[in-house]
Enzyme design. Structure first.
Site, PDB file in Angstrom:
ATOM      1  N   SER A 144       0.844  -1.190   0.000  1.00  0.00           N
ATOM      2  CA  SER A 144       0.000   0.000   0.000  1.00  0.00           C
ATOM      3  C   SER A 144       0.883   1.245   0.000  1.00  0.00           C
ATOM      4  O   SER A 144       1.721   1.403  -0.884  1.00  0.00           O
ATOM      5  CB  SER A 144      -0.955  -0.026   1.204  1.00  0.00           C
ATOM      6  N   GLU A 170      -1.617  -2.422  -8.377  1.00  0.00           N
ATOM      7  CA  GLU A 170      -2.796  -2.770  -7.590  1.00  0.00           C
ATOM      8  C   GLU A 170      -3.279  -1.501  -6.909  1.00  0.00           C
ATOM      9  O   GLU A 170      -2.543  -0.522  -6.799  1.00  0.00           O
ATOM     10  CB  GLU A 170      -2.479  -3.856  -6.561  1.00  0.00           C
ATOM     11  N   HIS A 217      -4.723  -5.274  -1.881  1.00  0.00           N
ATOM     12  CA  HIS A 217      -5.641  -5.110  -0.751  1.00  0.00           C
ATOM     13  C   HIS A 217      -6.711  -6.195  -0.811  1.00  0.00           C
ATOM     14  O   HIS A 217      -7.891  -5.922  -1.090  1.00  0.00           O
ATOM     15  CB  HIS A 217      -6.273  -3.726  -0.784  1.00  0.00           C
TER      16      HIS A 217
END
Length: 306
Positions: free
Chosen positions: A109, A207, A277
Site C-alpha cells: 500500500s 494494484e 488489498h
C-alpha cells in the site's frame, strides 16, 4: 540486486509504522502469529504515536525506521500498516545505513513509496506482502496468506498460476525481468521525483483500493504519457478492490479501462492476481527476477532471500 538474509527461528522482527496510525488491537493480535513462526517481536518506540493522519511526526517515524535498520539484533522489519505518509520521509532516509545493514523489509500500500526509494538507492530486494494491523491481526487472515511468510525462512521459488485464482490475458506474450511497482496511485505520485518508478525491462506490478474506474484511468494515462507502460517488459495486474463506480451508468468498467491501456501493448499483460488489498494475498519479493507468461498463465518468481 541485494538479497537480504533469510530468517531463522529465534530471530527478531522489528515493527514500524511509517505511514498512518495502525489499529493497535489488530497489531497486538498479529504478534501472536509472528511468535508462532518462532520469531521475537520488537515494537519501535513511536508506533503508538499519532500526529493527525500520521503515525507520529516525520522525525519520529524516520527515527523508528533508522533504528530498526541499524539494530544488529533486529533481523527483519515488518510495517504495521499503510495509509499515508511514507513519501514525506523518503528524502530524509539514510540509504547508506540501509545498504550497510540489508535486511528483510515487508509491507504494501503506502509502503510502495519506500519500496521504490530503497530499491533505487540501495538495490535491496523488499517484500510486498500483508501487514500486521491491516491484515495479519484480523480474524479472517487466511492460511494461504499466512503461508506466504515461509519465503522469508528459506530461499524458494514462487509460482502463481490459475490454480490460485482465474487469470485473464489482456495482451499475450512472455517476458522476464525484475518485479517493480505496487500501489498504482503511489507509483503515479513518484513521477517527477528522485524516486520515480523505473520500469525499463521490468515486470510492472499494479494494484489499488477504493479507486473508481475513472481514477484508475487517470493513473494509467499518466504512466502511459510518462513512457512507463512502453518501457515495461510485462505488466502484472493485481487486485483492484472497492473499485465500483458510484454512477455505473455513466462509467466505463474496469475491464474496459485495462483493455484500452494494455490490449495493444506488444508484451504480456495478465490480470486477476490476488496481490494487493485482498485476501488471500500473494506476497512477492520486489526486485527479484521473474517470468510472466500468457502461454502457461503463470508468474514464476526467483527467491527474495539468501
Amino acid at each position: 540486486m541485494l538479497l537480504p538474509k533469510k530468517l531463522k527461528h529465534g530471530d527478531t522482527i522489528g515493527v514500524i509504522a511509517p505511514a498512518s496510525p495502525p489499529n493497535l488491537k489488530n497489531l497486538r493480535r498479529s504478534i501472536h502469529f509472528l511468535n508462532q513462526l518462532g520469531l521475537h517481536v520488537k515494537i519501535a518506540p513511536h508506533v503508538n504515536c499519532k500526529y493527525g493522519y500520521l503515525a507520529g511526526t516525520d522525525e519520529q517515524r524516520l527515527e523508528d525506521l533508522h533504528t530498526m535498520f541499524a539494530d544488529q539484533f533486529t533481523n527483519g522489519i515488518i510495517c504495521a500498516g499503510g495509509g499515508y505518509g511514507t513519501s514525506r520521509i523518503a528524502s530524509m532516509i539514510d540509504y547508506k545505513l540501509i545498504k550497510r545493514n540489508p535486511k528483510i523489509f515487508w509491507g504494501y500500500s503506502d509502503i510502495t513509496f519506500l519500496h521504490q526509494a530503497i530499491r533505487q538507492k540501495t538495490g535491496l530486494v523488499t517484500f510486498h506482502g500483508p501487514m500486521l494491523s491491516s491484515d495479519v491481526g484480523k480474524e479472517n487472515f487466511d492460511p494461504f496468506s499466512q503461508a506466504m511468510f515461509n519465503q522469508l525462512f528459506e530461499p524458494m521459488f514462487l509460482t502463481y498460476s490459475k490454480d490460485i485464482s482465474p487469470l485473464r490475458t489482456i495482451s499475450p506474450g512472455e517476458a522476464c525481468g525484475e518485479i517493480v511497482g505496487g500501489n498504482l496511485s503511489l507509483l503515479v505520485n513518484s513521477i517527477g521525483s528522485a524516486y520515480e518508478i523505473d520500469t525499463r525491462n521490468k515486470l510492472l506490478l499494479i494494484e489499488d483500493v477504493g479507486e473508481e474506474p475513472y481514477r484508475i484511468d487517470s493513473f494509467l494515462s499518466q504512466l502511459k504519457l510518462a513512457g512507463k507502460l512502453e518501457d515495461a517488459a510485462g505488466i502484472i495486474v493485481g487486485d483492484f478492490s472497492e473499485a465500483e463506480p458510484r454512477k455505473p451508468d455513466e462509467s466505463l468498467t474496469l475491464e474496459q479501462v485495462f483493455n484500452f491501456y494494455f490490449s495493444r501493448l506488444d508484451k504480456p499483460v495478465l490480470s486477476g492476481f490476488k496481490i494487493g488489498h485482498c485476501l488471500p494475498h500473494f506476497a512477492v519479493p520486489l526486485g527479484a527476477k521473474a517470468t510472466l507468461s500468457s502461454l502457461t498463465k503463470t508468474l514464476h518468481i526467483e527467491p527474495g532471500v539468501t
